[in-house]
Write a protein that holds these residues in place. Sequence first.
Motif, PDB file in Angstrom:
ATOM      1  N   CYS A 227       0.803  -1.232   0.000  1.00  0.00           N
ATOM      2  CA  CYS A 227       0.000   0.000   0.000  1.00  0.00           C
ATOM      3  C   CYS A 227       0.831   1.275   0.000  1.00  0.00           C
ATOM      4  CB  CYS A 227      -0.963   0.013   1.184  1.00  0.00           C
ATOM      5  SG  CYS A 227      -0.153   0.228   2.784  1.00  0.00           S
ATOM      6  N   GLY A 228       2.160   1.182   0.180  1.00  0.00           N
ATOM      7  CA  GLY A 228       3.026   2.352   0.141  1.00  0.00           C
ATOM      8  C   GLY A 228       3.178   3.097   1.456  1.00  0.00           C
ATOM      9  N   SER A 229       2.503   2.648   2.524  1.00  0.00           N
ATOM     10  CA  SER A 229       2.606   3.311   3.825  1.00  0.00           C
ATOM     11  C   SER A 229       3.962   3.026   4.465  1.00  0.00           C
ATOM     12  CB  SER A 229       1.504   2.818   4.769  1.00  0.00           C
ATOM     13  OG  SER A 229       0.244   3.178   4.293  1.00  0.00           O
ATOM     14  N   MET A 230       4.362   3.876   5.401  1.00  0.00           N
ATOM     15  CA  MET A 230       5.609   3.662   6.120  1.00  0.00           C
ATOM     16  C   MET A 230       5.440   2.480   7.066  1.00  0.00           C
ATOM     17  SD  MET A 230       7.961   6.360   8.231  1.00  0.00           S
ATOM     18  CE  MET A 230       6.781   6.647   9.520  1.00  0.00           C
ATOM     19  N   MET A 231       6.434   1.595   7.088  1.00  0.00           N
ATOM     20  CA  MET A 231       6.372   0.408   7.938  1.00  0.00           C
ATOM     21  C   MET A 231       7.116   0.656   9.241  1.00  0.00           C
ATOM     22  SD  MET A 231       6.801  -2.569   5.089  1.00  0.00           S
ATOM     23  CE  MET A 231       6.025  -3.859   6.042  1.00  0.00           C
ATOM     24  N   HIS A 232       6.785  -0.140  10.260  1.00  0.00           N
ATOM     25  CA  HIS A 232       7.390  -0.054  11.585  1.00  0.00           C
ATOM     26  C   HIS A 232       7.967  -1.406  11.944  1.00  0.00           C
ATOM     27  CE1 HIS A 232       5.525   3.864  12.174  1.00  0.00           C
ATOM     28  NE2 HIS A 232       4.503   3.357  11.512  1.00  0.00           N
ATOM     29  N   THR A 233       8.991  -1.383  12.818  1.00  0.00           N
ATOM     30  CA  THR A 233       9.618  -2.640  13.207  1.00  0.00           C
ATOM     31  C   THR A 233       8.893  -3.271  14.380  1.00  0.00           C
ATOM     32  OG1 THR A 233      11.156  -1.506  14.669  1.00  0.00           O
ATOM     33  CG2 THR A 233      11.901  -1.938  12.436  1.00  0.00           C
ATOM     34  N   GLU A 234       8.778  -4.576  14.299  1.00  0.00           N
ATOM     35  CA  GLU A 234       8.282  -5.384  15.412  1.00  0.00           C
ATOM     36  C   GLU A 234       9.190  -6.605  15.462  1.00  0.00           C
ATOM     37  OE1 GLU A 234       4.111  -6.292  15.261  1.00  0.00           O
ATOM     38  OE2 GLU A 234       3.543  -4.174  15.253  1.00  0.00           O
ATOM     39  N   GLY A 235      10.201  -6.512  16.328  1.00  0.00           N
ATOM     40  CA  GLY A 235      11.171  -7.599  16.422  1.00  0.00           C
ATOM     41  C   GLY A 235      11.999  -7.694  15.160  1.00  0.00           C
ATOM     42  N   GLU A 236      11.958  -8.840  14.508  1.00  0.00           N
ATOM     43  CA  GLU A 236      12.756  -9.086  13.309  1.00  0.00           C
ATOM     44  C   GLU A 236      11.972  -8.858  12.016  1.00  0.00           C
ATOM     45  OE1 GLU A 236      16.063  -9.758  13.267  1.00  0.00           O
ATOM     46  OE2 GLU A 236      15.916  -9.382  15.427  1.00  0.00           O
ATOM     47  N   THR A 237      10.817  -8.218  12.104  1.00  0.00           N
ATOM     48  CA  THR A 237      10.018  -7.982  10.895  1.00  0.00           C
ATOM     49  C   THR A 237       9.602  -6.518  10.782  1.00  0.00           C
ATOM     50  OG1 THR A 237       7.951  -8.518  12.042  1.00  0.00           O
ATOM     51  CG2 THR A 237       9.051 -10.319  10.900  1.00  0.00           C
ATOM     52  N   TRP A 238       9.345  -6.100   9.538  1.00  0.00           N
ATOM     53  CA  TRP A 238       8.721  -4.813   9.246  1.00  0.00           C
ATOM     54  C   TRP A 238       7.227  -5.073   9.135  1.00  0.00           C
ATOM     55  CZ3 TRP A 238      11.251  -0.342   9.386  1.00  0.00           C
ATOM     56  CH2 TRP A 238      12.635  -0.329   9.178  1.00  0.00           C
ATOM     57  N   VAL A 239       6.411  -4.234   9.782  1.00  0.00           N
ATOM     58  CA  VAL A 239       4.964  -4.410   9.770  1.00  0.00           C
ATOM     59  C   VAL A 239       4.304  -3.111   9.320  1.00  0.00           C
ATOM     60  CG1 VAL A 239       2.925  -4.957  11.156  1.00  0.00           C
ATOM     61  CG2 VAL A 239       5.091  -6.100  11.629  1.00  0.00           C
ATOM     62  N   CYS A 240       3.368  -3.229   8.379  1.00  0.00           N
ATOM     63  CA  CYS A 240       2.605  -2.072   7.921  1.00  0.00           C
ATOM     64  C   CYS A 240       1.375  -1.934   8.811  1.00  0.00           C
ATOM     65  CB  CYS A 240       2.180  -2.248   6.463  1.00  0.00           C
ATOM     66  SG  CYS A 240       1.157  -0.896   5.868  1.00  0.00           S
ATOM     67  N   ARG A 241       1.218  -0.777   9.453  1.00  0.00           N
ATOM     68  CA  ARG A 241       0.072  -0.561  10.327  1.00  0.00           C
ATOM     69  C   ARG A 241      -1.195  -0.246   9.540  1.00  0.00           C
ATOM     70  NH1 ARG A 241       3.026   2.927  15.068  1.00  0.00           N
ATOM     71  NH2 ARG A 241       4.272   1.214  15.878  1.00  0.00           N
ATOM     72  N   SER A 242      -1.045   0.059   8.258  1.00  0.00           N
ATOM     73  CA  SER A 242      -2.222   0.366   7.439  1.00  0.00           C
ATOM     74  C   SER A 242      -2.897  -0.892   6.916  1.00  0.00           C
ATOM     75  CB  SER A 242      -1.837   1.254   6.254  1.00  0.00           C
ATOM     76  OG  SER A 242      -1.382   2.500   6.708  1.00  0.00           O
ATOM     77  N   CYS A 243      -2.097  -1.795   6.305  1.00  0.00           N
ATOM     78  CA  CYS A 243      -2.714  -2.979   5.689  1.00  0.00           C
ATOM     79  C   CYS A 243      -2.311  -4.294   6.349  1.00  0.00           C
ATOM     80  CB  CYS A 243      -2.392  -3.024   4.196  1.00  0.00           C
ATOM     81  SG  CYS A 243      -0.669  -3.410   3.802  1.00  0.00           S
ATOM     82  N   GLY A 244      -1.326  -4.258   7.287  1.00  0.00           N
ATOM     83  CA  GLY A 244      -0.929  -5.470   7.994  1.00  0.00           C
ATOM     84  C   GLY A 244       0.142  -6.286   7.295  1.00  0.00           C
ATOM     85  N   HIS A 245       0.604  -5.865   6.120  1.00  0.00           N
ATOM     86  CA  HIS A 245       1.642  -6.594   5.383  1.00  0.00           C
ATOM     87  C   HIS A 245       2.911  -6.680   6.231  1.00  0.00           C
ATOM     88  CE1 HIS A 245       4.091  -7.959   2.046  1.00  0.00           C
ATOM     89  NE2 HIS A 245       4.936  -6.978   2.285  1.00  0.00           N
ATOM     90  N   GLU A 246       3.565  -7.836   6.210  1.00  0.00           N
ATOM     91  CA  GLU A 246       4.800  -8.040   6.956  1.00  0.00           C
ATOM     92  C   GLU A 246       5.904  -8.495   6.024  1.00  0.00           C
ATOM     93  OE1 GLU A 246       4.404 -10.674  10.278  1.00  0.00           O
ATOM     94  OE2 GLU A 246       2.677  -9.606  11.102  1.00  0.00           O
ATOM     95  N   GLN A 247       7.137  -8.086   6.332  1.00  0.00           N
ATOM     96  CA  GLN A 247       8.300  -8.601   5.621  1.00  0.00           C
ATOM     97  C   GLN A 247       9.466  -8.648   6.583  1.00  0.00           C
ATOM     98  OE1 GLN A 247       8.233  -5.529   2.571  1.00  0.00           O
ATOM     99  NE2 GLN A 247      10.283  -4.886   3.192  1.00  0.00           N
ATOM    100  N   SER A 248      10.360  -9.583   6.377  1.00  0.00           N
ATOM    101  CA  SER A 248      11.480  -9.737   7.306  1.00  0.00           C
ATOM    102  C   SER A 248      12.495  -8.627   7.089  1.00  0.00           C
ATOM    103  CB  SER A 248      12.129 -11.110   7.140  1.00  0.00           C
ATOM    104  OG  SER A 248      12.479 -11.327   5.802  1.00  0.00           O
ATOM    105  N   ARG A 249      13.189  -8.281   8.176  1.00  0.00           N
ATOM    106  CA  ARG A 249      14.186  -7.223   8.121  1.00  0.00           C
ATOM    107  C   ARG A 249      15.488  -7.768   7.591  1.00  0.00           C
ATOM    108  NH1 ARG A 249      14.273  -4.321  13.847  1.00  0.00           N
ATOM    109  NH2 ARG A 249      15.946  -3.210  12.806  1.00  0.00           N
ATOM    110  N   ASP A 250      16.190  -6.964   6.804  1.00  0.00           N
ATOM    111  CA  ASP A 250      17.479  -7.321   6.233  1.00  0.00           C
ATOM    112  C   ASP A 250      18.556  -6.578   7.015  1.00  0.00           C
ATOM    113  OD1 ASP A 250      19.653  -7.983   4.663  1.00  0.00           O
ATOM    114  OD2 ASP A 250      19.039  -6.752   2.956  1.00  0.00           O
ATOM    115  N   GLU A 251      19.405  -7.299   7.736  1.00  0.00           N
ATOM    116  CA  GLU A 251      20.408  -6.681   8.602  1.00  0.00           C
ATOM    117  C   GLU A 251      21.359  -5.774   7.835  1.00  0.00           C
ATOM    118  OE1 GLU A 251      22.472  -9.314  11.251  1.00  0.00           O
ATOM    119  OE2 GLU A 251      20.655 -10.461  11.634  1.00  0.00           O
ATOM    120  N   SER A 252      21.735  -6.141   6.612  1.00  0.00           N
ATOM    121  CA  SER A 252      22.688  -5.314   5.868  1.00  0.00           C
ATOM    122  C   SER A 252      22.072  -3.972   5.470  1.00  0.00           C
ATOM    123  CB  SER A 252      23.197  -6.053   4.626  1.00  0.00           C
ATOM    124  OG  SER A 252      22.117  -6.356   3.760  1.00  0.00           O
TER     125      SER A 252
END
Length: 105
Positions: free
Chosen positions: A7-32
Amino acid sequence: MEFCDECGSMMHTEGETWVCRSCGHEQSRDESSDAAATTSEAQQEDGGPDVVDATGGTGEAVREPCPADGCDSERARYEMLPKPGGSYEVRLFTCAECGHKWRES
């Protein structure tokens, strides 16, 4: 900072994942990529752009009641600014007493 692929919204971190508060989409964080991100401590303050009166006018005070709580002023300065897209202008007021800003509704 990461933006949602769905959806293009800014995502927030929750542990080891990025979470979109608008649509709920999640993706894992890349350490590099997280390590390459610049933090606010490393950014330099450049002062921002200068603010100018877009009307070129004097900003004379007019009779306009201030909507701020506790302010009884009846005087405000205003400026006309073009709306994005150029469809019409918006009148922006600044209270002569308390400095509160609002736009004409």
